[in-house]
Design an enzyme around this catalytic site. Structure first.
Site, PDB file in Angstrom:
ATOM      1  N   LEU A 109      37.812  43.139  46.388  1.00 20.47           N
ATOM      2  CA  LEU A 109      38.158  44.134  45.500  1.00 20.47           C
ATOM      3  C   LEU A 109      38.069  45.457  45.931  1.00 20.47           C
ATOM      4  O   LEU A 109      37.803  46.295  45.029  1.00 20.47           O
ATOM      5  CB  LEU A 109      38.145  43.863  44.020  1.00 20.47           C
ATOM      6  CG  LEU A 109      38.766  42.447  43.467  1.00 20.47           C
ATOM      7  CD1 LEU A 109      38.460  42.350  42.076  1.00 20.47           C
ATOM      8  CD2 LEU A 109      40.338  42.460  44.138  1.00 20.47           C
ATOM      9  N   HIS A 135      35.000  49.979  45.373  1.00 21.50           N
ATOM     10  CA  HIS A 135      35.047  48.907  44.539  1.00 21.50           C
ATOM     11  C   HIS A 135      36.123  49.204  43.488  1.00 21.50           C
ATOM     12  O   HIS A 135      35.941  50.187  42.703  1.00 21.50           O
ATOM     13  CB  HIS A 135      33.936  48.317  44.074  1.00 21.50           C
ATOM     14  CG  HIS A 135      34.063  46.718  43.604  1.00 21.50           C
ATOM     15  ND1 HIS A 135      34.673  46.536  42.423  1.00 21.50           N
ATOM     16  CD2 HIS A 135      33.863  45.486  44.396  1.00 21.50           C
ATOM     17  CE1 HIS A 135      34.843  44.952  42.412  1.00 21.50           C
ATOM     18  NE2 HIS A 135      34.070  44.737  43.467  1.00 21.50           N
ATOM     19  N   HIS A 136      37.041  48.334  43.099  1.00 20.63           N
ATOM     20  CA  HIS A 136      37.946  48.815  42.096  1.00 20.63           C
ATOM     21  C   HIS A 136      37.160  48.813  40.466  1.00 20.63           C
ATOM     22  O   HIS A 136      37.772  49.229  39.853  1.00 20.63           O
ATOM     23  CB  HIS A 136      38.961  47.387  41.801  1.00 20.63           C
ATOM     24  CG  HIS A 136      40.390  47.794  41.345  1.00 20.63           C
ATOM     25  ND1 HIS A 136      40.434  49.232  40.566  1.00 20.63           N
ATOM     26  CD2 HIS A 136      41.799  47.497  41.585  1.00 20.63           C
ATOM     27  CE1 HIS A 136      41.877  49.213  40.133  1.00 20.63           C
ATOM     28  NE2 HIS A 136      42.546  48.287  40.786  1.00 20.63           N
ATOM     29  N   THR A 137      35.972  48.118  40.569  1.00 22.15           N
ATOM     30  CA  THR A 137      35.357  48.393  39.323  1.00 22.15           C
ATOM     31  C   THR A 137      34.826  49.974  39.185  1.00 22.15           C
ATOM     32  O   THR A 137      34.617  50.352  37.875  1.00 22.15           O
ATOM     33  CB  THR A 137      33.874  47.481  39.526  1.00 22.15           C
ATOM     34  OG1 THR A 137      34.216  46.037  39.575  1.00 22.15           O
ATOM     35  CG2 THR A 137      32.797  48.040  38.456  1.00 22.15           C
ATOM     36  N   ASN A 158      38.335  53.518  35.777  1.00 22.30           N
ATOM     37  CA  ASN A 158      39.562  52.703  35.677  1.00 22.30           C
ATOM     38  C   ASN A 158      40.450  53.249  34.615  1.00 22.30           C
ATOM     39  O   ASN A 158      39.814  52.926  33.424  1.00 22.30           O
ATOM     40  CB  ASN A 158      39.621  51.151  36.189  1.00 22.30           C
ATOM     41  CG  ASN A 158      39.286  50.572  37.358  1.00 22.30           C
ATOM     42  OD1 ASN A 158      40.477  50.816  38.158  1.00 22.30           O
ATOM     43  ND2 ASN A 158      38.199  50.425  37.608  1.00 22.30           N
TER      44      ASN A 158
END
Length: 467
Positions: A23, A136-138, A294
């Site tokens: 991801l 990372h999407h985190t 996010n």
């Protein structure tokens, strides 16, 4: 140390649950001139390190996952962990670059260190080089990753002397608002949660309801393919103005046309409600523009792939997205995410694990629109010529499309599963074809609206008399 939010945690659980998924979100900058020396590159990255403390922080999970993971400073932070150098094989064209990007999308970021890296790519033809930024999407969504890329670039003229600190009045107003929300929370949270669930019921049903069999949805492997479609933003705006829709509507309509042609080329008949697509929507405020995290919600819409006529398909896509947004689905999702912060972490994590393990068949694609820089970016005086977006695939969704604007360019970055999307170039070529077709319709429409020149009868008579 700060805790990860529910959405950030969800992305981490998704990657932990499925070994075939990575991801990392990528942004590919194609830059003129020769690549930098190592010391010069370090100077650029140091600018970003000064602005974003998150770049020096790693994720630490708590014992037995009793609490949410936290961001903590990496005691062994070393910039060398986050920089790699490579070169394209001959002939060093864009096909070789796309193959490299596809490989990078399969590589997971190292959890022992902060979740980002930069890959410097040399030997691109026409005296160009490439910098691939992965996060990372985190840690970041599409918008905040562009912010991260900009922090490495030369300061823009608008940033000189800019004070990003909130003033005292704004800070006091924020504290008062938080205090009021804390007092009202015991009453408003249950009520808002009920309303959010009611609003999200169609979204949840769309995600889990069985859909007709389609080659766009199903198990995915570990390898990826990557393709790019280039369009010009002024032309897309011209189409949007002619038909009174948005730029995003035009982009989604082009994607609908691309999937229609892909299915037809595979011998499948596009049917109504077959293509459910996730369309992320940013919930980022102006004040949070430069924060690495996010802030996204989403709607699940049906792409009108059954519509044959390009203009009718555009208007149908516009109506679909308008209807979903008017129902307040994105706000409802924000409410549920806020509520989940008050629930035990173990419960929230288990929900995400079940969601990833569940073989969903309702959603078959994802398309996200990322507003990019309107000004020219430079690195050490070298102009950034193009920006390509690339996002991962997961949860049986075999293709994803990221749409990124930069200057007058609108670029579609398409990620596909290697084994099940050998015809990924059909998507990219169909997008550019559809934009060209819609542009022709738009100009015909504008031409038909123009008043025709009036020929004065008396002038015509005089002309005949002279003859």
């Amino acid at each position: 140390m700060t805790e990860l939010g529910p959405l950030d945690t969800g992305f981490m659980e998704m990657e932990d649950t499925d070994r075939r998924v990575s991801l990392g979100i990528g942004t590919v900058a194609i830059i003129e001139g020769p690549p930098p020396a190592k010391d010069e590159l370090r100077g650029w990255l140091d600018r970003g390190l000064e602005r974003h403390t998150r770049l020096r922080q790693r994720v630490r999970r708590t014992p037995l996952d009793l609490k949410a993971p936290v961001w903590e400073n990496d005691p062994n932070f070393d910039l060398a962990h986050h920089v790699r150098w490579t070169a394209l094989p001959a002939p060093g064209g864009e096909e070789e670059l796309k193959e490299l990007i596809a490989t990078e999308l399969t590589e997971r970021l190292d959890r022992d260190h902060p979740l980002w890296e930069v890959v410097v790519v040399d030997q691109l033809t026409e005296d160009r080089w490439v910098m691939i930024l992965k996060a990372h999407h985190t840690m970041a969504d599409g918008i905040s990753e562009i912010t991260l890329l900009e922090s490495f670039c030369d300061p823009a003229a608008t940033e000189v002397g800019e004070d990003r600190r909130p003033n005292g009045k704004r800070a006091r107003t924020g504290l008062l608002r938080l205090l009021k929300e804390a007092i009202r929370a015991p009453v408003t949270i249950p009520r808002s949660a009920v309303g959010a669930v009611r609003t999200l019921a169609p979204v949840l049903y769309a995600a889990i309801a069985p859909a007709s069999e389609s080659s766009l949805n199903g198990p995915i492997g570990r390898q990826r393919r990557y393709a790019v479609a280039r369009t010009m933003l002024p032309q897309v705006r011209e189409i949007a103005a002619a038909f009174d829709v948005t730029v995003n509507d035009v982009a989604v309509a082009a994607i609908a046309a691309a999937y229609r042609r892909l299915l037809l080329s595979r011998g499948e008949h596009p049917t109504p409600t077959e293509l459910r697509i996730v369309v992320p929507v940013s919930t980022r405020t102006t004040e949070a523009q430069h924060v690495l995290d996010n802030r996204v919600s989403a709607v699940i819409a049906h792409l009108p792939i059954e519509v044959d006529h390009p203009v009718e398909r555009l208007l149908a896509a516009h109506e679909q997205i308008r209807r979903h947004r008017s129902r307040g689905e994105t706000d409802a999702e924000k409410s549920l995410l806020a509520l989940s912060r008050r629930l035990p972490f173990g419960l929230v994590a288990e929900v995400f694990r079940l969601a990833v393990s569940f073989p969903q068949r309702g959603v078959v694609a994802l398309a996200t629109n990322i507003p990019g820089p309107r000004h020219r970016l430079t690195l050490g005086g070298r102009e950034v010529i193009e920006l390509w977006p690339c996002i991962p695939i997961a949860m049986r969704v075999r293709t994803t499309i990221a749409i990124l604007s930069y200057l007058d360019h609108l670029t579609f970055g398409i990620t596909g599963d290697y084994d099940t999307t050998p015809d990924i170039e059909t998507i990219s070529s169909s997008i550019t074809t559809e934009i060209a077709v819609l542009l022709a319709h738009a100009r015909d429409r504008q031409a038909s609206r123009r008043p025709r020149p009036v020929v004065r009868a008396i002038g015509t008579a005089r002309s005949r008399h002279v003859k």
